[in-house]
Design a protein around this motif. Structure first.
Motif, PDB file in Angstrom:
ATOM      1  N   PRO A 185       0.922  15.195  35.839  1.00 27.60           N
ATOM      2  CA  PRO A 185       1.785  14.004  35.886  1.00 27.60           C
ATOM      3  C   PRO A 185       1.100  12.777  35.289  1.00 27.60           C
ATOM      4  O   PRO A 185      -0.118  12.615  35.399  1.00 27.60           O
ATOM      5  CB  PRO A 185       2.050  13.821  37.388  1.00 27.60           C
ATOM      6  CG  PRO A 185       1.899  15.196  37.963  1.00 27.60           C
ATOM      7  CD  PRO A 185       0.823  15.853  37.153  1.00 27.60           C
ATOM      8  N   ALA A 186       1.896  11.908  34.675  1.00 25.34           N
ATOM      9  CA  ALA A 186       1.355  10.771  33.927  1.00 25.34           C
ATOM     10  C   ALA A 186       0.493   9.854  34.785  1.00 25.34           C
ATOM     11  O   ALA A 186      -0.542   9.352  34.325  1.00 25.34           O
ATOM     12  CB  ALA A 186       2.503   9.985  33.295  1.00 25.34           C
ATOM     13  N   ASP A 187       0.898   9.613  36.037  1.00 19.57           N
ATOM     14  CA  ASP A 187       0.107   8.711  36.874  1.00 19.57           C
ATOM     15  C   ASP A 187      -1.248   9.308  37.226  1.00 19.57           C
ATOM     16  O   ASP A 187      -2.239   8.579  37.388  1.00 19.57           O
ATOM     17  CB  ASP A 187       0.878   8.330  38.145  1.00 19.57           C
ATOM     18  CG  ASP A 187       1.265   9.550  38.976  1.00 19.57           C
ATOM     19  OD1 ASP A 187       1.448  10.636  38.389  1.00 19.57           O
ATOM     20  OD2 ASP A 187       1.407   9.412  40.207  1.00 19.57           O
ATOM     21  N   VAL A 188      -1.317  10.635  37.319  1.00 20.80           N
ATOM     22  CA  VAL A 188      -2.599  11.283  37.575  1.00 20.80           C
ATOM     23  C   VAL A 188      -3.455  11.281  36.314  1.00 20.80           C
ATOM     24  O   VAL A 188      -4.670  11.041  36.366  1.00 20.80           O
ATOM     25  CB  VAL A 188      -2.387  12.719  38.091  1.00 20.80           C
ATOM     26  CG1 VAL A 188      -3.726  13.401  38.340  1.00 20.80           C
ATOM     27  CG2 VAL A 188      -1.551  12.707  39.369  1.00 20.80           C
ATOM     28  N   GLN A 189      -2.831  11.525  35.168  1.00 19.08           N
ATOM     29  CA  GLN A 189      -3.553  11.429  33.891  1.00 19.08           C
ATOM     30  C   GLN A 189      -4.257  10.085  33.767  1.00 19.08           C
ATOM     31  O   GLN A 189      -5.430  10.008  33.376  1.00 19.08           O
ATOM     32  CB  GLN A 189      -2.585  11.565  32.717  1.00 19.08           C
ATOM     33  CG  GLN A 189      -2.012  12.921  32.461  1.00 19.08           C
ATOM     34  CD  GLN A 189      -1.058  12.881  31.268  1.00 19.08           C
ATOM     35  OE1 GLN A 189      -1.028  11.918  30.510  1.00 19.08           O
ATOM     36  NE2 GLN A 189      -0.273  13.933  31.108  1.00 19.08           N
ATOM     37  N   ASP A 190      -3.542   9.033  34.096  1.00 15.76           N
ATOM     38  CA  ASP A 190      -4.076   7.693  33.866  1.00 15.76           C
ATOM     39  C   ASP A 190      -5.240   7.340  34.782  1.00 15.76           C
ATOM     40  O   ASP A 190      -5.931   6.343  34.548  1.00 15.76           O
ATOM     41  CB  ASP A 190      -2.959   6.650  34.002  1.00 15.76           C
ATOM     42  CG  ASP A 190      -2.026   6.647  32.796  1.00 15.76           C
ATOM     43  OD1 ASP A 190      -2.395   7.233  31.763  1.00 15.76           O
ATOM     44  OD2 ASP A 190      -0.927   6.062  32.898  1.00 15.76           O
ATOM     45  N   SER A 191      -5.480   8.160  35.806  1.00 17.22           N
ATOM     46  CA  SER A 191      -6.672   7.922  36.621  1.00 17.22           C
ATOM     47  C   SER A 191      -7.949   8.204  35.834  1.00 17.22           C
ATOM     48  O   SER A 191      -9.045   7.822  36.256  1.00 17.22           O
ATOM     49  CB  SER A 191      -6.624   8.787  37.886  1.00 17.22           C
ATOM     50  OG  SER A 191      -6.652  10.166  37.565  1.00 17.22           O
ATOM     51  N   LEU A 192      -7.804   8.837  34.672  1.00 18.34           N
ATOM     52  CA  LEU A 192      -8.961   9.088  33.811  1.00 18.34           C
ATOM     53  C   LEU A 192      -9.342   7.877  32.964  1.00 18.34           C
ATOM     54  O   LEU A 192     -10.447   7.836  32.417  1.00 18.34           O
ATOM     55  CB  LEU A 192      -8.676  10.263  32.869  1.00 18.34           C
ATOM     56  CG  LEU A 192      -8.673  11.668  33.471  1.00 18.34           C
ATOM     57  CD1 LEU A 192      -8.125  12.668  32.457  1.00 18.34           C
ATOM     58  CD2 LEU A 192     -10.084  12.060  33.891  1.00 18.34           C
ATOM     59  N   ILE A 193      -8.459   6.904  32.847  1.00 16.63           N
ATOM     60  CA  ILE A 193      -8.708   5.809  31.905  1.00 16.63           C
ATOM     61  C   ILE A 193      -9.977   5.046  32.263  1.00 16.63           C
ATOM     62  O   ILE A 193     -10.846   4.827  31.409  1.00 16.63           O
ATOM     63  CB  ILE A 193      -7.485   4.854  31.855  1.00 16.63           C
ATOM     64  CG1 ILE A 193      -6.299   5.575  31.207  1.00 16.63           C
ATOM     65  CG2 ILE A 193      -7.835   3.587  31.062  1.00 16.63           C
ATOM     66  CD1 ILE A 193      -5.020   4.758  31.183  1.00 16.63           C
ATOM     67  N   THR A 194     -10.110   4.638  33.522  1.00 17.64           N
ATOM     68  CA  THR A 194     -11.313   3.897  33.923  1.00 17.64           C
ATOM     69  C   THR A 194     -12.556   4.768  33.790  1.00 17.64           C
ATOM     70  O   THR A 194     -13.616   4.302  33.358  1.00 17.64           O
ATOM     71  CB  THR A 194     -11.177   3.406  35.376  1.00 17.64           C
ATOM     72  OG1 THR A 194     -10.046   2.542  35.467  1.00 17.64           O
ATOM     73  CG2 THR A 194     -12.426   2.654  35.810  1.00 17.64           C
ATOM     74  N   ILE A 195     -12.423   6.043  34.128  1.00 20.36           N
ATOM     75  CA  ILE A 195     -13.563   6.957  34.029  1.00 20.36           C
ATOM     76  C   ILE A 195     -14.053   7.042  32.590  1.00 20.36           C
ATOM     77  O   ILE A 195     -15.263   6.991  32.321  1.00 20.36           O
ATOM     78  CB  ILE A 195     -13.171   8.354  34.550  1.00 20.36           C
ATOM     79  CG1 ILE A 195     -12.894   8.306  36.055  1.00 20.36           C
ATOM     80  CG2 ILE A 195     -14.257   9.384  34.226  1.00 20.36           C
ATOM     81  CD1 ILE A 195     -12.291   9.579  36.611  1.00 20.36           C
ATOM     82  N   LEU A 196     -13.132   7.161  31.648  1.00 19.41           N
ATOM     83  CA  LEU A 196     -13.514   7.355  30.251  1.00 19.41           C
ATOM     84  C   LEU A 196     -13.874   6.059  29.545  1.00 19.41           C
ATOM     85  O   LEU A 196     -14.667   6.076  28.598  1.00 19.41           O
ATOM     86  CB  LEU A 196     -12.379   8.067  29.499  1.00 19.41           C
ATOM     87  CG  LEU A 196     -12.033   9.471  29.998  1.00 19.41           C
ATOM     88  CD1 LEU A 196     -10.921  10.072  29.155  1.00 19.41           C
ATOM     89  CD2 LEU A 196     -13.264  10.374  29.983  1.00 19.41           C
ATOM     90  N   SER A 197     -13.294   4.947  29.971  1.00 20.72           N
ATOM     91  CA  SER A 197     -13.587   3.684  29.285  1.00 20.72           C
ATOM     92  C   SER A 197     -14.766   2.952  29.919  1.00 20.72           C
ATOM     93  O   SER A 197     -15.683   2.504  29.218  1.00 20.72           O
ATOM     94  CB  SER A 197     -12.355   2.776  29.285  1.00 20.72           C
ATOM     95  OG  SER A 197     -11.936   2.489  30.613  1.00 20.72           O
ATOM     96  N   GLU A 198     -14.795   2.865  31.251  1.00 21.35           N
ATOM     97  CA  GLU A 198     -15.849   2.130  31.940  1.00 21.35           C
ATOM     98  C   GLU A 198     -16.993   3.025  32.413  1.00 21.35           C
ATOM     99  O   GLU A 198     -18.033   2.534  32.859  1.00 21.35           O
ATOM    100  CB  GLU A 198     -15.263   1.375  33.150  1.00 21.35           C
ATOM    101  CG  GLU A 198     -14.108   0.443  32.808  1.00 21.35           C
ATOM    102  CD  GLU A 198     -14.525  -0.655  31.851  1.00 21.35           C
ATOM    103  OE1 GLU A 198     -15.689  -1.104  31.935  1.00 21.35           O
ATOM    104  OE2 GLU A 198     -13.688  -1.054  31.013  1.00 21.35           O
ATOM    105  N   LYS A 199     -16.772   4.348  32.351  1.00 18.11           N
ATOM    106  CA  LYS A 199     -17.754   5.331  32.828  1.00 18.11           C
ATOM    107  C   LYS A 199     -18.100   5.091  34.298  1.00 18.11           C
ATOM    108  O   LYS A 199     -19.234   5.315  34.739  1.00 18.11           O
ATOM    109  CB  LYS A 199     -19.043   5.288  31.985  1.00 18.11           C
ATOM    110  CG  LYS A 199     -18.806   5.375  30.487  1.00 18.11           C
ATOM    111  CD  LYS A 199     -18.056   6.622  30.079  1.00 18.11           C
ATOM    112  CE  LYS A 199     -17.924   6.686  28.558  1.00 18.11           C
ATOM    113  NZ  LYS A 199     -16.859   7.577  28.099  1.00 18.11           N
ATOM    114  N   THR A 200     -17.123   4.676  35.056  1.00 20.59           N
ATOM    115  CA  THR A 200     -17.295   4.483  36.492  1.00 20.59           C
ATOM    116  C   THR A 200     -16.084   5.050  37.222  1.00 20.59           C
ATOM    117  O   THR A 200     -14.985   5.133  36.659  1.00 20.59           O
ATOM    118  CB  THR A 200     -17.442   3.005  36.880  1.00 20.59           C
ATOM    119  OG1 THR A 200     -16.231   2.306  36.552  1.00 20.59           O
ATOM    120  CG2 THR A 200     -18.616   2.358  36.177  1.00 20.59           C
ATOM    121  N   LEU A 201     -16.296   5.411  38.473  1.00 18.92           N
ATOM    122  CA  LEU A 201     -15.210   5.870  39.330  1.00 18.92           C
ATOM    123  C   LEU A 201     -15.285   5.074  40.632  1.00 18.92           C
ATOM    124  O   LEU A 201     -16.124   5.341  41.490  1.00 18.92           O
ATOM    125  CB  LEU A 201     -15.349   7.371  39.613  1.00 18.92           C
ATOM    126  CG  LEU A 201     -14.323   8.001  40.564  1.00 18.92           C
ATOM    127  CD1 LEU A 201     -12.899   7.685  40.129  1.00 18.92           C
ATOM    128  CD2 LEU A 201     -14.533   9.511  40.628  1.00 18.92           C
TER     129      LEU A 201
END
Length: 384
Positions: A185-201
């Motif tokens: 689902p799109a909202d779950v996909q977007d939880s990757l954005i911060t991980i991939l851009s900021e390298k933080t969770l």
């Protein structure tokens, strides 16, 4: 196009349950890439004197060699895991050495999963940090979850935190894998954005965060026939470098892929090599390629295309099933009748439209093809 050879499991390999006290571990049906090809990976590491990114087991050059095959200076032969342009592999490996994630895109059966597994095995020595994408994949599978017994007893704490494969990869500097990203689902996909851009969770419940250490990256796969299911947002797509894995370019290349994979699968299933195998593999691949392309191999006759993908992976399945039939219920020779049932199942997905396509192909192409009379008769006998 990729090939997916699987090393034969050996007794005493890492395994599942044992029966009774003192029983030997049962051999697993399919080993992880880092276990099945441990000898090749060790040989590459021993002779690899090129620069390695931090926490990589091998240099980018050695990773590409592991996937595409070759011979090492000491004579060790590295079997190809991918048959196709080496440049595709080099681009994928280079991407993982940067701060960009990798998206492997292609039609079903182009071995996206297999390539991602071998990339993770060669780089991190661990291909198991995997998130399987489905329509029901929750956000916890990408970020983190909670041990609810601990949570209720003691409140939010690090002990109650259940890290996802992605969080573990970030903390350890390894490669995480996400399969079928566009199924999530799109909202779950977007939880990757911060991980991939900021390298933080961020973990707001604890007022803390997990910062990715060097060596972390992510490989995602997506089926380009799933477009429109859960399209990636433009923000997420920008975080990936996309590498398209194509179908095999030539008949000979696809025959080699199917032959290699069927041989490996046959050994793992204790199926002997049977006379007639090479001929039937070439026939199956020819049928699949012509129906995919809508044109016969000589370019003279147009044919209708069915609704299925008729991928290389499906050709491998058809031939492997044929080997099992010939071994257990046949005369020990792989014949046309052993593969036509599987071909019919792969081609005819729509019982009306696809069956008509198959009948027209049989009568218009196969019936007149020299040396294919046995195949034509066998196909007619299974209800074509």
């Amino acid at each position: 196009m990729a090939t997916e050879p699987t090393a034969e499991p050996t007794a005493g390999s890492a395994a599942g349950s044992t029966a009774g006290s003192g029983a030997h571990p049962a051999p697993v049906l399919r080993q992880h890439a880092e276990d099945a090809f441990a000898a090749e990976l060790a040989a590459l590491a021993a002779q690899d004197d090129r620069p390695r990114p931090e926490r990589w087991r091998l240099s980018p050059w050695a990773v590409a060699t592991y996937l595409t095959g070759g011979e090492l200076p000491d004579g060790t032969v590295v079997t190809p895991k991918y048959i196709g342009p080496r440049r595709i592999v080099e681009v994928a490996v280079t991407t993982l050495a940067t701060d960009r994630a990798l998206l492997l895109l292609g039609v079903p059966g182009t071995a996206k999963t297999w390539v991602s597994e071998h990339l993770a095995a060669a780089i991190s020595g661990d291909s198991t940090l995997l998130v399987q994408g489905t329509a029901g994949t929750p956000e916890e599978a990408v970020r983190y979850g909670w041990n609810y017994a601990q949570l209720l007893a003691h409140g939010p704490s690090h002990d109650a935190l259940v890290p996802s494969p992605v969080m573990r990869a970030m903390a350890d500097g390894r490669i995480a894998r996400v399969e079928e990203l566009t199924r999530i689902p799109a909202d779950v996909q977007d939880s990757l954005i911060t991980i991939l851009s900021e390298k933080t969770l961020p973990v707001p419940e604890l007022g803390s965060e997990i910062q990715a250490v060097r060596g972390f990256n992510l490989i995602a796969t997506a089926n380009d026939r799933d477009r429109g299911v859960n399209e990636l947002s433009s923000a997420l797509r920008r975080r990936f470098n996309t590498v398209v894995l194509p179908l095999p370019a030539t008949l000979e290349e696809e025959v080699e892929i199917v032959t290699r994979r069927v041989g490996q699968l046959g050994r793992s299933l204790d199926l002997p090599e049977l006379p007639g195998g090479a001929e039937q593999i070439r026939r199956v691949v020819t049928v699949f390629r012509e129906l995919r392309a809508g044109l016969t191999a000589d370019g003279r006759t147009k044919v209708k295309t069915p609704g299925g993908t008729l991928s290389t992976a499906e050709a491998i399945s058809v031939v492997t099933n044929g080997l099992a039939l010939a071994t257990h219920f046949g005369d020990g020779v792989l014949r046309a009748g052993d593969v036509t049932d599987g071909i019919l199942g792969a081609v005819v997905r729509d019982p009306v439209a696809d069956r008509q396509v198959w009948r027209e192909y049989l009568e218009g192409v196969v019936r007149e093809r020299e040396g294919w009379k046995d195949f034509y008769r066998a196909a007619r006998e299974v209800g074509a």
